[in-house]
Design a protein around this motif. Structure first.
Motif, PDB file in Angstrom:
ATOM      1  N   ALA A  85      44.528  46.778  38.726  1.00 22.49           N
ATOM      2  CA  ALA A  85      45.285  46.766  39.977  1.00 22.49           C
ATOM      3  C   ALA A  85      46.560  45.933  39.836  1.00 22.49           C
ATOM      4  O   ALA A  85      47.634  46.339  40.288  1.00 22.49           O
ATOM      5  CB  ALA A  85      44.410  46.231  41.110  1.00 22.49           C
ATOM      6  N   ASP A  88      49.258  47.785  38.004  1.00 20.19           N
ATOM      7  CA  ASP A  88      49.954  48.737  38.881  1.00 20.19           C
ATOM      8  C   ASP A  88      50.987  48.029  39.744  1.00 20.19           C
ATOM      9  O   ASP A  88      52.119  48.502  39.896  1.00 20.19           O
ATOM     10  CB  ASP A  88      48.947  49.474  39.783  1.00 20.19           C
ATOM     11  N   VAL A  89      50.619  46.895  40.305  1.00 20.70           N
ATOM     12  CA  VAL A  89      51.535  46.136  41.163  1.00 20.70           C
ATOM     13  C   VAL A  89      52.756  45.692  40.364  1.00 20.70           C
ATOM     14  O   VAL A  89      53.902  45.853  40.811  1.00 20.70           O
ATOM     15  CB  VAL A  89      50.811  44.911  41.790  1.00 20.70           C
ATOM     16  N   THR A 109      47.715  42.940  44.700  1.00 19.22           N
ATOM     17  CA  THR A 109      46.636  43.255  43.759  1.00 19.22           C
ATOM     18  C   THR A 109      45.337  43.461  44.527  1.00 19.22           C
ATOM     19  O   THR A 109      44.589  44.405  44.269  1.00 19.22           O
ATOM     20  CB  THR A 109      46.490  42.144  42.704  1.00 19.22           C
ATOM     21  N   THR A 112      45.563  46.775  46.319  1.00 15.33           N
ATOM     22  CA  THR A 112      45.434  47.889  45.375  1.00 15.33           C
ATOM     23  C   THR A 112      44.007  48.008  44.859  1.00 15.33           C
ATOM     24  O   THR A 112      43.483  49.114  44.711  1.00 15.33           O
ATOM     25  CB  THR A 112      46.435  47.717  44.209  1.00 15.33           C
ATOM     26  N   TYR A 113      43.364  46.908  44.584  1.00 15.55           N
ATOM     27  CA  TYR A 113      41.962  46.906  44.157  1.00 15.55           C
ATOM     28  C   TYR A 113      41.111  47.630  45.199  1.00 15.55           C
ATOM     29  O   TYR A 113      40.256  48.432  44.864  1.00 15.55           O
ATOM     30  CB  TYR A 113      41.489  45.468  44.000  1.00 15.55           C
ATOM     31  N   ARG A 117      45.994  52.750  43.723  1.00 13.13           N
ATOM     32  CA  ARG A 117      47.405  52.849  43.339  1.00 13.13           C
ATOM     33  C   ARG A 117      48.213  53.720  44.296  1.00 13.13           C
ATOM     34  O   ARG A 117      49.326  53.390  44.673  1.00 13.13           O
ATOM     35  CB  ARG A 117      47.456  53.405  41.907  1.00 13.13           C
ATOM     36  N   ASN A 119      47.705  54.383  47.473  1.00 11.65           N
ATOM     37  CA  ASN A 119      47.950  53.713  48.749  1.00 11.65           C
ATOM     38  C   ASN A 119      48.979  52.594  48.603  1.00 11.65           C
ATOM     39  O   ASN A 119      49.721  52.324  49.540  1.00 11.65           O
ATOM     40  CB  ASN A 119      46.648  53.187  49.356  1.00 11.65           C
ATOM     41  N   LEU A 120      49.040  51.949  47.450  1.00 10.28           N
ATOM     42  CA  LEU A 120      50.091  50.966  47.207  1.00 10.28           C
ATOM     43  C   LEU A 120      51.452  51.658  47.231  1.00 10.28           C
ATOM     44  O   LEU A 120      52.394  51.180  47.859  1.00 10.28           O
ATOM     45  CB  LEU A 120      49.893  50.241  45.875  1.00 10.28           C
TER      46      LEU A 120
END
Length: 170
Positions: A85, A88-89, A109, A112-113, A117, A119-120
């Motif tokens: 996560a 990705d951030v 993070t 995202t966790y 990804r 939804n982030l």
């Protein structure tokens, strides 16, 4: 008298929140996430239904509905999923030229966790949202199964505060 009582309680509440926020700053992203996923450590964890899938340990995906894992395995999966996560951030931080600090990265993070990804990417509107808008929108992701969930509301508020404090600290 009522107004004074409300002011006093709001002040105490604000002081508690500020203390909470200071506590959040010293946690790792995995510890921050774990604080929302489990109430107490256990020797073993059994898979459980979590709205859309079977989860286990600290909210990671279970391999089957009958899976049982040790505490060590739960921690390992939490750390692995947290690292993914965070990756990705950080990728989006660079790709969209944000300048998020460690607290903001930690808050996103956790987001995202919990939400993934995609939804982030939606939260940041593919890089088109500014920091204040992102902070405000974090609070909107508090539903599961079409209903507002108190646990998600609490988690999003903590992420919002951590993300917002991060932007003030800069």
């Amino acid at each position: 008298q009522i107004e004074e009582y409300i002011r006093k309680n709001e002040s105490e509440s604000t002081q508690k929140e500020l203390k909470l926020n200071k506590d959040l700053k010293v946690q790792s992203a995995a510890d921050f996430i774990a604080s929302f996923e489990q109430t107490k450590p256990q020797k073993t964890y059994k898979a459980y239904w979590d709205k859309k899938r079977y989860s286990i340990g600290f909210g990671t995906k279970a391999k089957s509905k009958d899976e049982v894992i040790t505490h060590e395995e739960a921690i390992s999966r939490l750390n692995e999923a947290t690292a993914k996560a965070k990756k990705d951030v950080i990728e989006f931080n660079k790709k969209f030229n944000y300048d998020w600090n460690e607290d903001q990265i930690k808050a996103l993070t956790s987001f995202t966790y919990n939400l993934g990804r995609e939804n982030l990417l939606t939260l940041i509107e593919s890089g088109r949202r500014g920091t204040e808008e992102i902070a405000d929108m974090i609070l909107e992701y508090n539903m599961a199964g079409g209903k507002v969930e108190p646990g998600l509301t609490k988690r999003r508020k903590a992420e919002y505060e951590l993300f917002s404090l991060g932007s003030i600290a800069d």
